[in-house]
Design an enzyme around this catalytic site. Structure first.
Site, PDB file in Angstrom:
ATOM      1  N   LYS A 117     -83.072  58.377  12.996  1.00 48.43           N
ATOM      2  CA  LYS A 117     -84.866  59.837  13.116  1.00 48.43           C
ATOM      3  C   LYS A 117     -84.404  60.410  13.896  1.00 48.43           C
ATOM      4  CE  LYS A 117     -86.763  54.922  15.416  1.00 48.43           C
ATOM      5  NZ  LYS A 117     -86.413  54.221  16.069  1.00 48.43           N
ATOM      6  N   LYS A 219     -83.612  45.662   4.051  1.00 45.36           N
ATOM      7  CA  LYS A 219     -84.555  45.461   5.313  1.00 45.36           C
ATOM      8  C   LYS A 219     -86.286  45.806   5.259  1.00 45.36           C
ATOM      9  CE  LYS A 219     -85.581  46.920  10.439  1.00 45.36           C
ATOM     10  NZ  LYS A 219     -85.721  48.012  10.810  1.00 45.36           N
ATOM     11  N   LYS A 222     -91.254  49.682   8.961  1.00 45.90           N
ATOM     12  CA  LYS A 222     -93.023  49.695   8.252  1.00 45.90           C
ATOM     13  C   LYS A 222     -92.625  50.896   8.043  1.00 45.90           C
ATOM     14  CE  LYS A 222     -93.950  48.422  13.021  1.00 45.90           C
ATOM     15  NZ  LYS A 222     -93.831  48.562  14.339  1.00 45.90           N
TER      16      LYS A 222
HETATM   17  P1  ADP Z   1     -90.182  48.605  12.804  1.00 47.41           P
HETATM   18  O1  ADP Z   1     -88.390  48.754  12.391  1.00 47.41           O
HETATM   19  O2  ADP Z   1     -90.944  47.449  11.040  1.00 47.41           O
HETATM   20  O3  ADP Z   1     -90.603  49.506  12.884  1.00 47.41           O
HETATM   21  P2  ADP Z   1     -89.840  47.817  15.308  1.00 47.41           P
HETATM   22  O4  ADP Z   1     -88.630  48.680  15.178  1.00 47.41           O
HETATM   23  O5  ADP Z   1     -90.544  48.489  15.227  1.00 47.41           O
HETATM   24  O6  ADP Z   1     -90.233  47.574  12.977  1.00 47.41           O
HETATM   25  O7  ADP Z   1     -89.286  46.553  15.102  1.00 47.41           O
HETATM   26  C1  ADP Z   1     -89.996  45.674  15.825  1.00 47.41           C
HETATM   27  C2  ADP Z   1     -88.855  43.986  16.561  1.00 47.41           C
HETATM   28  O8  ADP Z   1     -88.933  42.760  15.105  1.00 47.41           O
HETATM   29  C3  ADP Z   1     -87.530  44.282  16.758  1.00 47.41           C
HETATM   30  O9  ADP Z   1     -87.263  43.194  17.826  1.00 47.41           O
HETATM   31  C4  ADP Z   1     -86.913  44.254  15.351  1.00 47.41           C
HETATM   32  O10 ADP Z   1     -85.435  44.081  15.813  1.00 47.41           O
HETATM   33  C5  ADP Z   1     -87.883  43.271  14.689  1.00 47.41           C
HETATM   34  N1  ADP Z   1     -87.616  43.584  13.103  1.00 47.41           N
HETATM   35  C6  ADP Z   1     -88.186  44.060  12.377  1.00 47.41           C
HETATM   36  N2  ADP Z   1     -87.685  44.450  11.272  1.00 47.41           N
HETATM   37  C7  ADP Z   1     -87.442  43.523  11.005  1.00 47.41           C
HETATM   38  C8  ADP Z   1     -86.749  43.307   9.963  1.00 47.41           C
HETATM   39  N3  ADP Z   1     -86.704  43.608   8.798  1.00 47.41           N
HETATM   40  N4  ADP Z   1     -85.972  41.769  10.470  1.00 47.41           N
HETATM   41  C9  ADP Z   1     -85.805  41.079  11.514  1.00 47.41           C
HETATM   42  N5  ADP Z   1     -86.315  41.717  12.195  1.00 47.41           N
HETATM   43  C10 ADP Z   1     -87.335  43.133  12.223  1.00 47.41           C
END
Ligand code: ADP
Ligand code: TRP
Length: 354
Positions: A117, A219, A222
């Site tokens: 980040k 992966k 968002k």
């Molecule tokens: P993003 O990566 O889309 O910003 P977040 O960081 O807010 O999503 O993740 C919220 C939850 O969803 C966490 O527990 C994270 O480990 C899970 N998560 C997010 N993306 C994935 C993914 N591609 N595969 C598995 N778990 C995920």
């Protein structure tokens, strides 16, 4: 273990940075739902964590409401779980300040998510591992805010304030969980106590899950712009799946599978049956596979999961009265636990009445 319910305590949250996608659903939310009958579960919307990337106020607020509706629509029952908004619990902010006194800036700067980040914030595209120097030496008006650095402290407090046993999260969050355990051990050893336990991830089927994206990348996320959202309508969803990256197809029997195609198999195994996956794996092996057909099937299976959730989201979303009742009640219950822990932590640290 909670003394009153004598059940193990589960805590998890998702940042309010936009709608939930299939990665969030399979990595986190579907596990939340499966745990709700057997554990003492406390699930929240991490709006303070969302602030670390400086969202505009209106979209932050909207996002909190969206995720709340999505939690409930995906099956989280406010009667069975404590559902709350992180910023409604002021005890978390106070304990975050206290916990920061036992957290090193070096270990925070070495955290993978921070480096990623910080690089983004400074517009660094190289792979240089000298992010520490880049941050200190940075002369431009871009800055890496201190909240981003102390993100793991806040997450540790979210978990420790409930004295949680299990924290269901996706694979990308395991380093944060490791730090949580480290801070807990450090607190215990500094104050010569065994006050905090060591919470661990919760996985039903072995290793933590990583849901891949539709763009061939590893992966779904968002910020990667490669997501299928729970709220996507039928047409949008089908279009996204049909446009998923593949390759020119197997050129010889039993060829190795490329990453983008492997991603489609992974998605298929999440949403369909072992038979379906085997059917397409066999078709790949004997070169008869048609990616278009496989994508069509994949879209159907995904829609089976997401459409009923979408319907419920649309139903709940407009019901402000209901949503605010849920989080008001959740905050009251969460604060009971949080205030007890904070009181004890203050006492342990020597913050006592004169
Ligand atoms: P993003 O990566 O889309 O910003 P977040 O960081 O807010 O999503 O993740 C919220 C939850 O969803 C966490 O527990 C994270 O480990 C899970 N998560 C997010 N993306 C994935 C993914 N591609 N595969 C598995 N778990 C995920
Ligand atoms: N960092 C998590 C994420 O990006 C969100 C989060 C904040 C969290 N606090 C937490 C997850 C506590 C589990 C427990 O997804």
């Amino acid at each position: 273990m909670d003394k009153e319910t004598s059940k193990k305590v589960v805590v998890s949250g998702i940042r309010s940075t936009g709608n939930l996608h299939l990665g969030n659903y399979y990595g986190a939310l579907s596990k939340f739902v499966r745990l709700q009958d057997d554990y003492d579960c406390r699930y929240f919307i991490a709006d303070l964590h969302a602030l670390t990337t400086n969202p505009d106020p209106a979209s932050l607020h909207q996002s909190v409401k969206d995720i709340l509706a999505e939690y409930i629509a995906a099956g989280l029952d406010p009667e069975k779980n404590i559902i709350y908004v992180q910023s409604d619990i002021p005890e978390i902010s106070e304990m975050y300040l206290l916990m920061n006194m036992h957290v090193g800036i070096g270990e925070l700067m070495r955290t993978a998510s921070f480096k990623e980040k910080a690089r983004k914030a400074l517009g660094i595209t190289s792979d240089s591992d000298e992010i520490e120097k880049e941050i200190i030496g940075n002369q431009t008006n871009q800055r890496v805010n201190a909240g981003l650095l102390t993100y793991p402290t806040l997450m540790a407090v979210d978990i420790l304030i409930h004295k949680a046993d299990f924290v269901p999260v996706g694979k990308d969050q395991e380093q944060h969980l490791e730090l949580t355990r480290r801070f807990a051990r450090r607190f215990n050893s500094f104050y010569k106590t065994d006050y905090f336990g060591e919470p661990v991830n919760f996985n039903f089927e072995g290793a933590a899950l990583k849901v891949p994206g539709l763009d061939g990348s590893g992966k779904m996320g968002k910020s990667e712009g490669n997501c299928i959202y729970l709220i996507d309508d039928e047409k949008t969803l089908r279009k996204k799946v049909m446009r998923a990256v593949t390759d020119e197809g197997p050129q010889a029997p039993n060829s190795p599978v490329s990453q983008p195609v492997e991603n489609l198999f992974s998605l298929m195994s999440l949403v369909s049956t072992p038979d379906t996956v085997k059917y397409f794996r066999d078709a790949y092996a004997d070169c008869s596979i048609r990616y278009g057909d496989m994508k069509k099937q994949l879209a159907e299976y995904i829609l089976k999961v997401t459409l009923p959730i979408r319907e419920r989201i649309l139903d709940i979303k407009g019901n402000d009265e209901y949503l605010s009742k849920v989080v008001k009640n959740g905050a009251e219950r969460a604060r009971e636990h949080a205030s007890r822990t904070l009181k004890e932590v203050r006492e342990i640290m020597g913050i006592r009445k004169i």
